[in-house]
Design a protein around this motif. Structure first.
Motif, PDB file in Angstrom:
ATOM      1  N   HIS A 179       0.837  -1.201   0.000  1.00 12.34           N
ATOM      2  CA  HIS A 179       0.000   0.000   0.000  1.00 12.34           C
ATOM      3  C   HIS A 179       0.876   1.256   0.000  1.00 12.34           C
ATOM      4  CE1 HIS A 179      -3.388  -2.636   0.632  1.00 12.34           C
ATOM      5  NE2 HIS A 179      -2.827  -3.116   1.734  1.00 12.34           N
ATOM      6  N   ALA A 180       1.850   1.269  -0.895  1.00  9.28           N
ATOM      7  CA  ALA A 180       2.809   2.372  -1.000  1.00  9.28           C
ATOM      8  C   ALA A 180       3.165   2.559  -2.474  1.00  9.28           C
ATOM      9  CB  ALA A 180       4.061   2.074  -0.182  1.00  9.28           C
ATOM     10  N   PRO A 181       3.723   3.717  -2.819  1.00 10.46           N
ATOM     11  CA  PRO A 181       4.049   3.976  -4.226  1.00 10.46           C
ATOM     12  C   PRO A 181       5.021   2.956  -4.815  1.00 10.46           C
ATOM     13  CG  PRO A 181       4.093   6.008  -2.974  1.00 10.46           C
ATOM     14  CD  PRO A 181       3.949   4.895  -1.973  1.00 10.46           C
ATOM     15  N   GLN A 182       4.752   2.594  -6.055  1.00 14.27           N
ATOM     16  CA  GLN A 182       5.602   1.676  -6.819  1.00 14.27           C
ATOM     17  C   GLN A 182       5.682   2.191  -8.252  1.00 14.27           C
ATOM     18  OE1 GLN A 182       3.768  -2.175  -6.676  1.00 14.27           O
ATOM     19  NE2 GLN A 182       3.488  -2.150  -4.453  1.00 14.27           N
ATOM     20  N   VAL A 183       6.838   2.033  -8.868  1.00 10.94           N
ATOM     21  CA  VAL A 183       7.025   2.526 -10.242  1.00 10.94           C
ATOM     22  C   VAL A 183       7.845   1.511 -11.021  1.00 10.94           C
ATOM     23  CG1 VAL A 183       8.019   4.349 -11.686  1.00 10.94           C
ATOM     24  CG2 VAL A 183       6.897   4.953  -9.540  1.00 10.94           C
ATOM     25  N   PHE A 184       7.460   1.284 -12.268  1.00 10.15           N
ATOM     26  CA  PHE A 184       8.252   0.473 -13.198  1.00 10.15           C
ATOM     27  C   PHE A 184       8.475   1.278 -14.461  1.00 10.15           C
ATOM     28  CE2 PHE A 184       8.322  -2.198 -17.008  1.00 10.15           C
ATOM     29  CZ  PHE A 184       9.429  -2.997 -16.746  1.00 10.15           C
ATOM     30  N   LEU A 185       9.732   1.372 -14.890  1.00 14.59           N
ATOM     31  CA  LEU A 185      10.084   2.049 -16.137  1.00 14.59           C
ATOM     32  C   LEU A 185      11.019   1.158 -16.939  1.00 14.59           C
ATOM     33  CD1 LEU A 185      10.879   5.673 -14.860  1.00 14.59           C
ATOM     34  CD2 LEU A 185       8.754   4.866 -15.909  1.00 14.59           C
ATOM     35  N   LYS A 186      10.913   1.244 -18.245  1.00  8.13           N
ATOM     36  CA  LYS A 186      11.845   0.478 -19.077  1.00  8.13           C
ATOM     37  C   LYS A 186      12.204   1.260 -20.324  1.00  8.13           C
ATOM     38  CE  LYS A 186       9.348  -2.585 -22.297  1.00  8.13           C
ATOM     39  NZ  LYS A 186       9.041  -3.996 -22.611  1.00  8.13           N
ATOM     40  N   ALA A 187      13.368   0.943 -20.852  1.00 12.02           N
ATOM     41  CA  ALA A 187      13.835   1.542 -22.101  1.00 12.02           C
ATOM     42  C   ALA A 187      13.941   0.448 -23.140  1.00 12.02           C
ATOM     43  CB  ALA A 187      15.191   2.206 -21.899  1.00 12.02           C
ATOM     44  N   THR A 188      13.537   0.755 -24.357  1.00 12.56           N
ATOM     45  CA  THR A 188      13.655  -0.188 -25.468  1.00 12.56           C
ATOM     46  C   THR A 188      14.473   0.470 -26.573  1.00 12.56           C
ATOM     47  OG1 THR A 188      11.634   0.582 -26.571  1.00 12.56           O
ATOM     48  CG2 THR A 188      11.383  -1.147 -24.920  1.00 12.56           C
ATOM     49  N   GLY A 189      14.846  -0.325 -27.525  1.00 21.72           N
ATOM     50  CA  GLY A 189      15.647   0.207 -28.613  1.00 21.72           C
ATOM     51  C   GLY A 189      14.836   0.859 -29.702  1.00 21.72           C
ATOM     52  N   ALA A 207      16.901  -2.006 -20.827  1.00 21.51           N
ATOM     53  CA  ALA A 207      17.095  -1.841 -19.390  1.00 21.51           C
ATOM     54  C   ALA A 207      15.740  -1.525 -18.777  1.00 21.51           C
ATOM     55  CB  ALA A 207      18.083  -0.722 -19.074  1.00 21.51           C
ATOM     56  N   SER A 208      15.547  -1.946 -17.532  1.00 28.09           N
ATOM     57  CA  SER A 208      14.307  -1.639 -16.827  1.00 28.09           C
ATOM     58  C   SER A 208      14.624  -1.464 -15.347  1.00 28.09           C
ATOM     59  CB  SER A 208      13.258  -2.740 -17.028  1.00 28.09           C
ATOM     60  OG  SER A 208      13.728  -3.987 -16.540  1.00 28.09           O
ATOM     61  N   VAL A 209      13.796  -0.695 -14.671  1.00 29.81           N
ATOM     62  CA  VAL A 209      13.999  -0.426 -13.248  1.00 29.81           C
ATOM     63  C   VAL A 209      12.653  -0.468 -12.546  1.00 29.81           C
ATOM     64  CG1 VAL A 209      14.658   1.306 -11.530  1.00 29.81           C
ATOM     65  CG2 VAL A 209      16.086   0.956 -13.552  1.00 29.81           C
ATOM     66  N   ALA A 210      12.610  -1.159 -11.421  1.00 27.58           N
ATOM     67  CA  ALA A 210      11.438  -1.171 -10.551  1.00 27.58           C
ATOM     68  C   ALA A 210      11.826  -0.542  -9.216  1.00 27.58           C
ATOM     69  CB  ALA A 210      10.932  -2.591 -10.344  1.00 27.58           C
ATOM     70  N   ILE A 211      10.990   0.370  -8.749  1.00 24.89           N
ATOM     71  CA  ILE A 211      11.189   1.019  -7.447  1.00 24.89           C
ATOM     72  C   ILE A 211       9.948   0.759  -6.593  1.00 24.89           C
ATOM     73  CG2 ILE A 211      11.325   3.216  -6.212  1.00 24.89           C
ATOM     74  CD1 ILE A 211      13.957   2.615  -7.390  1.00 24.89           C
ATOM     75  N   VAL A 212      10.166   0.290  -5.383  1.00 23.04           N
ATOM     76  CA  VAL A 212       9.075   0.021  -4.449  1.00 23.04           C
ATOM     77  C   VAL A 212       9.419   0.695  -3.121  1.00 23.04           C
ATOM     78  CG1 VAL A 212       7.826  -1.747  -3.149  1.00 23.04           C
ATOM     79  CG2 VAL A 212       8.476  -2.170  -5.536  1.00 23.04           C
ATOM     80  N   LEU A 213       8.539   1.537  -2.623  1.00 19.50           N
ATOM     81  CA  LEU A 213       8.723   2.145  -1.310  1.00 19.50           C
ATOM     82  C   LEU A 213       8.084   1.262  -0.242  1.00 19.50           C
ATOM     83  CD1 LEU A 213       8.031   5.945  -1.943  1.00 19.50           C
ATOM     84  CD2 LEU A 213      10.160   4.657  -2.201  1.00 19.50           C
ATOM     85  N   ASP A 214       8.750   1.141   0.884  1.00 17.50           N
ATOM     86  CA  ASP A 214       8.251   0.342   2.005  1.00 17.50           C
ATOM     87  C   ASP A 214       8.256   1.225   3.252  1.00 17.50           C
ATOM     88  OD1 ASP A 214       7.557  -1.521   3.866  1.00 17.50           O
ATOM     89  OD2 ASP A 214       9.100  -2.976   3.346  1.00 17.50           O
ATOM     90  N   ARG A 261      24.742   2.259 -19.129  1.00 18.05           N
ATOM     91  CA  ARG A 261      24.851   2.745 -17.744  1.00 18.05           C
ATOM     92  C   ARG A 261      24.099   4.062 -17.586  1.00 18.05           C
ATOM     93  NH1 ARG A 261      30.505   4.008 -14.587  1.00 18.05           N
ATOM     94  NH2 ARG A 261      30.600   1.770 -14.171  1.00 18.05           N
ATOM     95  N   ARG A 262      24.220   4.963 -18.553  1.00 19.04           N
ATOM     96  CA  ARG A 262      23.483   6.229 -18.476  1.00 19.04           C
ATOM     97  C   ARG A 262      21.975   5.977 -18.516  1.00 19.04           C
ATOM     98  NH1 ARG A 262      27.730   7.953 -21.990  1.00 19.04           N
ATOM     99  NH2 ARG A 262      26.383   7.588 -23.794  1.00 19.04           N
ATOM    100  N   THR A 263      21.560   5.004 -19.289  1.00 21.04           N
ATOM    101  CA  THR A 263      20.139   4.665 -19.374  1.00 21.04           C
ATOM    102  C   THR A 263      19.619   4.180 -18.031  1.00 21.04           C
ATOM    103  OG1 THR A 263      20.336   4.090 -21.723  1.00 21.04           O
ATOM    104  CG2 THR A 263      18.437   3.215 -20.534  1.00 21.04           C
ATOM    105  N   VAL A 264      20.380   3.282 -17.384  1.00 21.70           N
ATOM    106  CA  VAL A 264      19.969   2.781 -16.074  1.00 21.70           C
ATOM    107  C   VAL A 264      19.908   3.916 -15.068  1.00 21.70           C
ATOM    108  CG1 VAL A 264      20.655   1.302 -14.137  1.00 21.70           C
ATOM    109  CG2 VAL A 264      20.805   0.444 -16.485  1.00 21.70           C
ATOM    110  N   ALA A 265      20.898   4.804 -15.077  1.00 23.83           N
ATOM    111  CA  ALA A 265      20.909   5.931 -14.146  1.00 23.83           C
ATOM    112  C   ALA A 265      19.679   6.815 -14.343  1.00 23.83           C
ATOM    113  CB  ALA A 265      22.186   6.749 -14.329  1.00 23.83           C
ATOM    114  N   THR A 266      19.321   7.065 -15.589  1.00 25.12           N
ATOM    115  CA  THR A 266      18.156   7.897 -15.878  1.00 25.12           C
ATOM    116  C   THR A 266      16.867   7.228 -15.417  1.00 25.12           C
ATOM    117  OG1 THR A 266      19.266   8.904 -17.788  1.00 25.12           O
ATOM    118  CG2 THR A 266      16.869   9.056 -17.707  1.00 25.12           C
ATOM    119  N   LEU A 267      16.735   5.935 -15.705  1.00 28.74           N
ATOM    120  CA  LEU A 267      15.532   5.216 -15.294  1.00 28.74           C
ATOM    121  C   LEU A 267      15.395   5.200 -13.775  1.00 28.74           C
ATOM    122  CD1 LEU A 267      15.580   2.126 -17.705  1.00 28.74           C
ATOM    123  CD2 LEU A 267      14.097   4.134 -17.841  1.00 28.74           C
ATOM    124  N   ALA A 268      16.496   4.924 -13.065  1.00 27.34           N
ATOM    125  CA  ALA A 268      16.443   4.861 -11.601  1.00 27.34           C
ATOM    126  C   ALA A 268      16.081   6.223 -11.015  1.00 27.34           C
ATOM    127  CB  ALA A 268      17.775   4.372 -11.052  1.00 27.34           C
TER     128      ALA A 268
END
Length: 298
Positions: free
Chosen positions: A177-187, A196-203, A282-289
């Motif tokens: 019951h907290a914010p969650q985000v998924f982002l991905k980059a494709t070619g 690359a893809s990144v998932a962020i989950v707040l707890d 690496r720059r893509t991952v940094a941007t997604l995160a």
């Protein structure tokens, strides 16, 4: 059809329950379970696989829904990406819904299943980093009604395996019951395989941030030190906002942890620079995160 694979499929079994499916696999050790078939049938069409039998899971209704259990959602392995992408599911587990909506064109989302995504364990599987960040667990069904629990991360890392005659029945996901985000980059523009893809989950209950990076390695990666560092900067009792510099630093921290610099040579010289393609990744991952955490905190 292919001409270089002479073995033809011998039988198709359509069980009505999970235990019947496990029994069918036990009776036909060479048979292959199939749900959506998005990966299996691709391998068959390419001549890479000719199973002697199929155990179809499409008629097992208990695998196509979900229910609640002790603060968790017990998701059936037969849930399709299209079903997980609907608003009612998105209100339950937002990041998993977002990853399901990004899984490909409609024909793939309508057929592909959560359990199949896990069993295939492709590095580009969109749901996998989300499940890793959520620290989800599998309920694996075995012979005689046996059930055992396997952390998704253990399966993807090869620390535990699904034995012959077993099936992934359910995926247990904590309801934070907290914010969650998924982002991905494709070619390319539009649906496609993730570069690359990144998932962020707040707890908030544990005052923690969970992050998982997908597609850059054979399995999702958890930058644990970056998680602990950024969690220590968040005012969990206040607005939870972070300065842009802190978000940018988190992105760089995550990217460097998941795509480290090359090892220096034995003679003590400087490490060679990363190839341009790897630097771009690496720059893509940094941007997604950075973007994912910013959206979660806002």
């Amino acid at each position: 059809m292919t001409t270089h694979a002479p073995q033809a499929m011998q039988s198709v079994t359509l069980p009505a329950s999970l235990d019947e499916a496990v029994a069918a696999l036990g009776a036909m050790p060479a048979a292959v379970p199939v749900a959506g078939g998005t990966d299996l049938m691709s391998a068959v069409n390419k001549g890479l696989l000719r199973p002697s039998g199929l155990v179809g899971l499409g008629r097992i209704s208990e695998l196509r829904g979900w229910h609640y259990q002790d603060g968790h959602a017990l998701l059936g392995a037969g849930l399709t990406h299209a079903r997980m992408g609907r608003p009612d599911f998105a209100a339950l587990i937002p990041a998993l819904a977002a990853s399901a909506r990004a899984a490909g064109p409609p024909q793939i989302r309508n057929a592909g299943t959560l359990g199949g995504n896990i069993a295939s364990a492709a590095p580009t599987g969109d749901t996998l980093p989300v499940l890793a960040a959520l620290e989800a667990e599998l309920i694996v069904a075995g012979a005689g009604g046996a059930r055992r629990e396997v952390p998704v991360s253990h399966l993807l890392a090869g620390r535990e395996m699904i034995s012959p005659g077993e099936l992934i029945g359910f995926v247990r996901v904590p309801l934070l019951h907290a914010p969650q985000v998924f982002l991905k980059a494709t070619g390319r523009t539009g649906p496609g395989r993730a570069t690359a893809s990144v998932a962020i989950v707040l707890d908030p209950a544990r005052r923690g941030v969970r992050c998982a990076v997908g597609a850059v390695a054979p399995m999702p990666l958890r930058p644990l030190e970056a998680e602990r560092w950024i969690a220590s900067l968040i005012d969990w009792d206040g607005e939870r906002g972070l300065a842009p510099d802190a978000l940018a630093a988190f992105g760089e921290y995550v990217a460097a942890a998941c795509i480290p610099d090359q090892t220096p040579p034995d003679d003590g010289g400087e490490a060679p620079p990363l190839p341009p393609a790897v630097q771009h990744l690496r720059r893509t991952v940094a941007t997604l995160a950075r973007r994912a955490l910013g959206r979660a905190l806002s």
